[in-house]
Motif scaffolding. Sequence first.
Motif, short mmCIF file in Angstrom:
data_model
loop_
_atom_site.label_atom_id
_atom_site.label_comp_id
_atom_site.label_asym_id
_atom_site.label_seq_id
_atom_site.Cartn_x
_atom_site.Cartn_y
_atom_site.Cartn_z
N SER A 1 -72.90 48.27 -61.67
CA SER A 1 -74.01 47.43 -61.24
C SER A 1 -73.73 46.96 -59.82
O SER A 1 -72.59 46.88 -59.37
CB SER A 1 -74.17 46.22 -62.18
OG SER A 1 -72.96 45.47 -62.26
N SER A 2 -74.80 46.67 -59.10
CA SER A 2 -74.70 46.15 -57.74
C SER A 2 -75.89 45.25 -57.50
O SER A 2 -77.03 45.62 -57.82
CB SER A 2 -74.68 47.27 -56.71
OG SER A 2 -74.66 46.76 -55.38
N VAL A 3 -75.65 44.08 -56.94
CA VAL A 3 -76.74 43.14 -56.70
C VAL A 3 -77.11 43.04 -55.23
O VAL A 3 -78.08 42.36 -54.88
CB VAL A 3 -76.41 41.73 -57.26
CG1 VAL A 3 -76.28 41.78 -58.77
CG2 VAL A 3 -75.14 41.17 -56.62
N ASP A 4 -76.33 43.70 -54.36
CA ASP A 4 -76.65 43.65 -52.93
C ASP A 4 -76.82 45.02 -52.28
O ASP A 4 -77.13 45.12 -51.09
CB ASP A 4 -75.59 42.85 -52.17
CG ASP A 4 -74.21 43.51 -52.17
OD1 ASP A 4 -74.06 44.60 -52.77
OD2 ASP A 4 -73.28 42.93 -51.59
N GLY A 5 -76.61 46.09 -53.05
CA GLY A 5 -76.76 47.42 -52.51
C GLY A 5 -75.61 47.89 -51.65
O GLY A 5 -75.66 48.98 -51.08
N GLU A 6 -74.53 47.11 -51.59
CA GLU A 6 -73.37 47.44 -50.77
C GLU A 6 -72.07 47.41 -51.55
O GLU A 6 -71.17 48.22 -51.32
CB GLU A 6 -73.26 46.47 -49.58
CG GLU A 6 -74.38 46.60 -48.56
CD GLU A 6 -74.24 47.83 -47.69
OE1 GLU A 6 -73.13 48.40 -47.64
OE2 GLU A 6 -75.23 48.22 -47.05
N HIS A 7 -71.96 46.45 -52.47
CA HIS A 7 -70.71 46.20 -53.18
C HIS A 7 -70.95 46.24 -54.69
O HIS A 7 -72.09 46.24 -55.16
CB HIS A 7 -70.15 44.81 -52.82
CG HIS A 7 -69.97 44.59 -51.35
ND1 HIS A 7 -70.97 44.08 -50.55
CD2 HIS A 7 -68.91 44.81 -50.54
CE1 HIS A 7 -70.54 44.00 -49.31
NE2 HIS A 7 -69.30 44.44 -49.27
N MET A 8 -69.84 46.25 -55.44
CA MET A 8 -69.93 46.03 -56.87
C MET A 8 -70.49 44.63 -57.11
O MET A 8 -70.45 43.77 -56.22
CB MET A 8 -68.55 46.17 -57.50
CG MET A 8 -67.87 47.50 -57.21
SD MET A 8 -66.25 47.65 -57.98
CE MET A 8 -66.72 47.92 -59.68
#
Length: 322
Positions: free
Chosen positions: A203-210
């Motif tokens: 999952s990722s909530v910022d499109g850059e990091h886990m």
Amino acid sequence: MGSRTGLVEELIERNCGVAVIDGGLATQLEALGADINDPLWSARCLISDPHLIKQVHLQYLEAGADVLVTSSYQATIPGFLSKGLSIEEGEWLLQQSVKLALEARDNFWKLNADNYYSRALVAASIGSYGAYLADGSEYSGQYGPDMNLEKLKEFHRRRLQVLVDAGPDLLAFETIPNKLEAQALAELLDEENIQIPSWICFSSVDGEHMSSGEDFKECLDILNRNEKVDIVGINCASPQFIENLILKFKKLTNKLLAVYPNSGEVWDGRAKRWLQPECVGEKSFELLAKRWHECGASLIGGCCRTTPCTIRSISKLLKNIS
């Protein structure tokens, strides 16, 4: 990739270089009238409405799905125990999640072997520890200071064994939010000497990091060294993040890539409801999916709040079906 991924690679090759994963199971169960307002979420239907699970699997097959993901995402032995069931009953329900998908697939194939459908594969879903907690922590990775590698392995071990024994074609570890759990799963696959292909999707909530905020590179470095992890990717993130994440992953790994985002809505784990700031329609999702394939994803589908209509649209476009 080797013999471990043979079935998956054959499926991809037959379908214009892509395999279509199904869409939101819980979403469609609700559409059929199921009540999943429960810590077990869609796994509640293994107890109360197994016929609806099989019906949803068939709907996704009819829509063109090449991979069925089982109803075991939030099904855990501790979760079933909390409902007053025995360990044996919990293990039987886990087995049923695979059996329902296999029966749906086999029945559908008998009726459709002569048309354009491929024989679908069944992926046994194994949700993150956060999914068991049912507090939204699969989108934060915050499991508390006492969590460690061994505890995570022991949490997942018996469920993994039961699901593998039920005979799926592959394993789907889903919405993994942090490096610790990814490492635990990779080590567990080795310790249990799992012989079927597996994917680990984050999952990722910022499109850059886990979702934990950790860098994907450190996590993928661990998984790249593990031959039991055959496929990596992203699920239940916003579709707007997926292209950037595919490009990032392509630089960090040679493993097959799987992406199956949600509709763009955001799950509020505390309020137990979906927020709708970025919802993507079927047409937009279809066009984004085409771009994900062009960028290097080999397995593409949908997660929460996507439907058979979503899967039908991307299947027709990606597999050039008129």
